[in-house]
Design a protein around this motif. Structure first.
Motif, PDB file in Angstrom:
ATOM      1  N   ARG A  33       0.871  -1.077   0.134  1.00 56.44           N
ATOM      2  CA  ARG A  33      -0.206  -0.054   0.025  1.00 56.44           C
ATOM      3  C   ARG A  33       0.805   1.232   0.050  1.00 56.44           C
ATOM      4  O   ARG A  33       1.873   1.413   0.727  1.00 56.44           O
ATOM      5  CB  ARG A  33      -0.750  -0.048   1.299  1.00 56.44           C
ATOM      6  CG  ARG A  33      -1.704   1.287   1.416  1.00 56.44           C
ATOM      7  CD  ARG A  33      -2.508   1.017   2.785  1.00 56.44           C
ATOM      8  NE  ARG A  33      -1.876   1.615   3.644  1.00 56.44           N
ATOM      9  CZ  ARG A  33      -2.261   2.215   4.749  1.00 56.44           C
ATOM     10  NH1 ARG A  33      -3.382   2.215   4.960  1.00 56.44           N
ATOM     11  NH2 ARG A  33      -1.345   2.864   5.732  1.00 56.44           N
ATOM     12  N   SER A  34       0.596   2.154  -0.826  1.00 56.53           N
ATOM     13  CA  SER A  34       1.156   3.408  -0.618  1.00 56.53           C
ATOM     14  C   SER A  34       0.185   4.626  -0.327  1.00 56.53           C
ATOM     15  O   SER A  34      -0.740   4.805  -1.075  1.00 56.53           O
ATOM     16  CB  SER A  34       1.922   3.800  -2.243  1.00 56.53           C
ATOM     17  OG  SER A  34       2.441   4.792  -2.366  1.00 56.53           O
ATOM     18  N   ALA A  35       0.672   5.646   0.483  1.00 59.80           N
ATOM     19  CA  ALA A  35      -0.404   6.637   0.753  1.00 59.80           C
ATOM     20  C   ALA A  35       0.186   7.862   0.264  1.00 59.80           C
ATOM     21  O   ALA A  35      -0.225   8.976   0.432  1.00 59.80           O
ATOM     22  CB  ALA A  35      -0.553   6.707   2.282  1.00 59.80           C
ATOM     23  N   ASP A  36       1.309   7.863  -0.554  1.00 59.87           N
ATOM     24  CA  ASP A  36       1.867   9.207  -0.936  1.00 59.87           C
ATOM     25  C   ASP A  36       2.141   9.099  -2.539  1.00 59.87           C
ATOM     26  O   ASP A  36       3.101   9.662  -3.189  1.00 59.87           O
ATOM     27  CB  ASP A  36       3.083   9.194  -0.515  1.00 59.87           C
ATOM     28  CG  ASP A  36       4.231   8.290  -0.449  1.00 59.87           C
ATOM     29  OD1 ASP A  36       4.001   7.333  -1.207  1.00 59.87           O
ATOM     30  OD2 ASP A  36       5.212   8.127   0.086  1.00 59.87           O
ATOM     31  N   GLY A  37       1.178   8.288  -3.293  1.00 58.89           N
ATOM     32  CA  GLY A  37       1.283   8.345  -4.829  1.00 58.89           C
ATOM     33  C   GLY A  37       2.369   7.382  -5.193  1.00 58.89           C
ATOM     34  O   GLY A  37       2.665   7.669  -6.355  1.00 58.89           O
ATOM     35  N   GLY A  38       2.811   6.515  -4.558  1.00 61.32           N
ATOM     36  CA  GLY A  38       3.890   5.563  -5.068  1.00 61.32           C
ATOM     37  C   GLY A  38       5.329   5.965  -4.701  1.00 61.32           C
ATOM     38  O   GLY A  38       6.072   5.337  -5.019  1.00 61.32           O
ATOM     39  N   LYS A  39       5.446   6.977  -3.794  1.00 60.50           N
ATOM     40  CA  LYS A  39       6.906   7.214  -3.428  1.00 60.50           C
ATOM     41  C   LYS A  39       7.510   6.330  -2.534  1.00 60.50           C
ATOM     42  O   LYS A  39       8.524   5.733  -2.510  1.00 60.50           O
ATOM     43  CB  LYS A  39       6.922   8.618  -3.011  1.00 60.50           C
ATOM     44  CG  LYS A  39       6.658   9.769  -3.994  1.00 60.50           C
ATOM     45  CD  LYS A  39       6.764  11.342  -3.499  1.00 60.50           C
ATOM     46  CE  LYS A  39       6.633  12.182  -4.287  1.00 60.50           C
ATOM     47  NZ  LYS A  39       6.348  13.327  -3.904  1.00 60.50           N
TER      48      LYS A  39
END
Length: 83
Positions: A33-39
Motif C-alpha cells: 500500500r502507498s499513501a503518497d502516490g507511489g513514492k
C-alpha cells in the motif's frame, strides 16, 4: 491511496510453481500500500491486518467494493487461503 500485489512464480516446461518452491518456502509475493502516490510502499502483513493469511503467498487479486470505496477485497492464494 494505491495498492499493488506482486506474484512470485516460475514456469518451466515440465512444471509451474506459484508462491515459492514449496508450502513452507519463502515467497516474494506480497500486497503493498502507498499513501503518497507511489513514492514509498508498506507491505500488508497478517500481524498488522487481522484476517490476512501468513506467507507464503501465490497470486493475489484485488477488487475495490463498488458499494464502499474504503473497502478493498483481496483474494490470496495461500496455504491458509483467505478472502
Amino acid at each position: 491511496m494505491l495498492f499493488t500485489s506482486l506474484w512470485d512464480f516460475r514456469r518451466k516446461g515440465w512444471t509451474f510453481r506459484s508462491g515459492g518452491d514449496g508450502p513452507t518456502a519463502s515467497s516474494a509475493s506480497g500486497l503493498y500500500r502507498s499513501a503518497d502516490g507511489g513514492k514509498s510502499w508498506t507491505e500488508i502483513t497478517p500481524q498488522a491486518n487481522k484476517g490476512f493469511p501468513p506467507k507464503p503467498y501465490g497470486r493475489i487479486a484485488l477488487a475495490l467494493a463498488p458499494s464502499d470505496s474504503k473497502t478493498l477485497y483481496a483474494f490470496v492464494e495461500s496455504t491458509d487461503s483467505a478472502l
